[in-house]
Scaffold this motif. Structure first.
Motif, PDB file in Angstrom:
ATOM      1  N   LEU A  26      -3.183  -3.190  -1.074  1.00  0.00           N
ATOM      2  CA  LEU A  26      -2.757  -2.672  -2.374  1.00  0.00           C
ATOM      3  C   LEU A  26      -3.965  -2.357  -3.243  1.00  0.00           C
ATOM      4  N   ASP A  27      -4.923  -3.282  -3.298  1.00  0.00           N
ATOM      5  CA  ASP A  27      -6.094  -3.106  -4.156  1.00  0.00           C
ATOM      6  C   ASP A  27      -6.888  -1.855  -3.798  1.00  0.00           C
ATOM      7  N   GLN A  28      -6.953  -1.537  -2.513  1.00  0.00           N
ATOM      8  CA  GLN A  28      -7.682  -0.345  -2.079  1.00  0.00           C
ATOM      9  C   GLN A  28      -7.109   0.920  -2.711  1.00  0.00           C
ATOM     10  N   VAL A  29      -5.787   1.004  -2.764  1.00  0.00           N
ATOM     11  CA  VAL A  29      -5.132   2.192  -3.316  1.00  0.00           C
ATOM     12  C   VAL A  29      -5.292   2.251  -4.828  1.00  0.00           C
ATOM     13  N   LEU A  30      -5.140   1.115  -5.483  1.00  0.00           N
ATOM     14  CA  LEU A  30      -5.303   1.079  -6.940  1.00  0.00           C
ATOM     15  C   LEU A  30      -6.700   1.538  -7.336  1.00  0.00           C
ATOM     16  N   GLU A  31      -7.691   1.126  -6.559  1.00  0.00           N
ATOM     17  CA  GLU A  31      -9.080   1.532  -6.841  1.00  0.00           C
ATOM     18  C   GLU A  31      -9.266   3.030  -6.619  1.00  0.00           C
ATOM     19  N   LEU A  32      -8.704   3.549  -5.541  1.00  0.00           N
ATOM     20  CA  LEU A  32      -8.829   4.973  -5.234  1.00  0.00           C
ATOM     21  C   LEU A  32      -8.263   5.843  -6.352  1.00  0.00           C
ATOM     22  N   PHE A  33      -7.081   5.478  -6.851  1.00  0.00           N
ATOM     23  CA  PHE A  33      -6.418   6.277  -7.888  1.00  0.00           C
ATOM     24  C   PHE A  33      -6.812   5.849  -9.303  1.00  0.00           C
ATOM     25  N   GLU A  34      -7.746   4.884  -9.380  1.00  0.00           N
ATOM     26  CA  GLU A  34      -8.270   4.413 -10.669  1.00  0.00           C
ATOM     27  C   GLU A  34      -7.140   3.907 -11.571  1.00  0.00           C
ATOM     28  N   ILE A  35      -6.349   2.988 -11.008  1.00  0.00           N
ATOM     29  CA  ILE A  35      -5.204   2.409 -11.714  1.00  0.00           C
ATOM     30  C   ILE A  35      -5.387   0.897 -11.833  1.00  0.00           C
ATOM     31  N   LYS A  36      -5.139   0.370 -13.029  1.00  0.00           N
ATOM     32  CA  LYS A  36      -5.191  -1.078 -13.246  1.00  0.00           C
ATOM     33  C   LYS A  36      -3.802  -1.561 -13.668  1.00  0.00           C
ATOM     34  N   PRO A  37      -3.198  -2.475 -12.892  1.00  0.00           N
ATOM     35  CA  PRO A  37      -1.862  -2.967 -13.242  1.00  0.00           C
ATOM     36  C   PRO A  37      -1.854  -3.698 -14.591  1.00  0.00           C
ATOM     37  N   ASP A  38      -0.740  -3.604 -15.286  1.00  0.00           N
ATOM     38  CA  ASP A  38      -0.569  -4.354 -16.524  1.00  0.00           C
ATOM     39  C   ASP A  38      -0.210  -5.807 -16.225  1.00  0.00           C
ATOM     40  N   TYR A  39       0.492  -5.995 -15.098  1.00  0.00           N
ATOM     41  CA  TYR A  39       0.832  -7.337 -14.642  1.00  0.00           C
ATOM     42  C   TYR A  39       0.531  -7.421 -13.151  1.00  0.00           C
ATOM     43  N   ARG A  50       0.813  -1.213   0.000  1.00  0.00           N
ATOM     44  CA  ARG A  50       0.000   0.000   0.000  1.00  0.00           C
ATOM     45  C   ARG A  50       0.851   1.269   0.000  1.00  0.00           C
ATOM     46  N   PRO A  51       1.842   1.393   0.886  1.00  0.00           N
ATOM     47  CA  PRO A  51       2.638   2.631   0.866  1.00  0.00           C
ATOM     48  C   PRO A  51       3.320   2.878  -0.479  1.00  0.00           C
ATOM     49  N   GLU A  52       3.836   1.822  -1.094  1.00  0.00           N
ATOM     50  CA  GLU A  52       4.461   1.987  -2.409  1.00  0.00           C
ATOM     51  C   GLU A  52       3.438   2.489  -3.435  1.00  0.00           C
ATOM     52  N   ALA A  53       2.268   1.882  -3.440  1.00  0.00           N
ATOM     53  CA  ALA A  53       1.238   2.258  -4.414  1.00  0.00           C
ATOM     54  C   ALA A  53       0.822   3.710  -4.233  1.00  0.00           C
ATOM     55  N   ILE A  54       0.670   4.136  -2.984  1.00  0.00           N
ATOM     56  CA  ILE A  54       0.300   5.527  -2.705  1.00  0.00           C
ATOM     57  C   ILE A  54       1.328   6.480  -3.292  1.00  0.00           C
TER      58      ILE A  54
END
Length: 364
Positions: A42-55, A10-14
């Motif tokens: 991790l998923d919580q942060v990706l959803e907040l920033f509207e980011i979808k990983p490529d891998y 999570r901290p990295e994703a933020i």
């Protein structure tokens, strides 16, 4: 310029989210390799920033050791790097994903850029394993994005070429300001959800490995003593899911009426909790950087910190984990020290770190 960004907590994703969004905004080809070292958070942060990983490596397993995590990570990341032709790899901070992402990039002769480079406690077991992760990453990296002058000085002492270091500020400030700007209505709703708008409370977080056992027990005893003496003060504590942490916290604070113990919260919710708090007590590194932007003093529940700039600037105070010292530090926050700390300026940047990192890479 084709860039891979490798992170898994999570901290990295933020801290990488605003950089990724800024790259996409400028038309730079950037792909995310999410290790999912911490899956749900991790998923919580990706959803907040509207980011979808490529891998998405989905690497997390219950009860896995650092050795198991290490061997699986380097293999999976290596497979992707052999398939894709990246011009550079960006990693962040000090996690196992950071070090192994750097190592896999080195094996594939891809230049590594280290975001939040140069933080040091000079004690390889404190914090553990983060201190060694960031040192090893710094040895591999070609480009070093230091958040502060002190971080740059640390790198220069390790004979890093000055032309490969740039001071950027910390991307966590970019992230915090983005959330404040784009999610203010949500923040107000969250304060109502937890019934904290009219409560005076200290926000607590504590989870680091070196604090498991006696250190966290001592801190909880100090907190219990303080809130029992102070009629108006509450605490709000999102308690880490690790059973070692939860058992100790619940044993000492579980029956305290003014101790609001909740499960870990999403990043947006945590910003709301910080924003409404009186001050913060934590063993987290990132919070030491974020809190000053909200005017919140921070008592650091550790023996050392790799962010001495916060101590020097007066936004944070290192208080350790001994019961007597923690209690005394809380008492001191009833004096003019609180006002002094809350008005100190943030030494970690102004929200333009992502822009500076991109500009540096473009010039290489």
């Amino acid at each position: 310029m084709k860039t891979a960004m490798i992170f898994g907590t999570r901290p990295e994703a933020i801290k990488m989210a605003p950089l990724y969004k800024k790259m996409k905004e400028k038309g730079i080809e950037a792909k995310i390799i999410a290790t999912a070292q911490h899956r749900e958070m991790l998923d919580q942060v990706l959803e907040l920033f509207e980011i979808k990983p490529d891998y998405d490596l989905n690497i997390m397993k219950k009860g896995q050791t650092l050795s198991e995590l290490t061997s699986r990570l380097v293999t999976k990341i290596d497979e992707i790097l052999k398939k894709e032709k990246f011009d550079n790899i960006l990693v962040h901070g000090d996690t196992t994903s950071t070090f192994l992402g750097s190592l896999a990039a080195f094996y594939n002769k891809i230049p590594v850029g280290h975001v939040e480079a140069g933080l040091r406690t000079n004690d390889i077991y404190n914090p553990y394993p983060e201190e060694m992760n960031r040192r090893l990453t710094g040895t591999i990296a070609q480009y070093h994005f230091a958040p502060t002058q002190k971080a740059k000085e640390n790198l220069l002492k390790e004979n890093i070429d000055e032309k490969n270091i740039t001071i950027t500020g910390n991307t966590v400030i970019d992230a915090l300001l983005w959330v404040k700007q784009n999610k203010q209505k949500d923040i107000e709703k969250i304060k109502e959800k937890y019934n904290i708008k009219d409560k005076k409370y200290i926000l607590i977080t504590m989870h680091r490995r070196e604090n498991w056992g006696e250190p966290i027990e001592s801190v909880m005893k100090a907190i219990k003593k303080y809130i029992n003496e102070n009629k108006e003060m509450h605490i709000v504590f999102p308690v880490h899911l690790n059973p070692v942490v939860r058992e100790t916290v619940n044993k000492i604070l579980g029956k305290e009426e003014k101790a609001i113990l909740i499960d870990p919260v999403e990043y947006l919710e945590f910003i709301a909790l910080m924003d409404a708090s009186h001050y913060i007590m934590t063993d987290s590194g990132g919070i030491q950087e974020e809190a000053p932007s909200l005017g919140k003093p921070t008592l650091v529940l550790r023996k050392t910190t790799e962010r001495p700039e916060a101590i020097k600037a007066g936004t944070a105070k290192l208080i350790g984990t001994e019961e007597k010292e923690v209690y005394q530090a809380m008492k001191e926050m009833e004096t003019e020290q609180y006002e002094k700390m809350s008005k100190a300026s943030n030494p970690f940047g102004d929200g333009t770190a992502s822009e500076k990192i991109i500009q540096f890479l473009k010039n290489k």
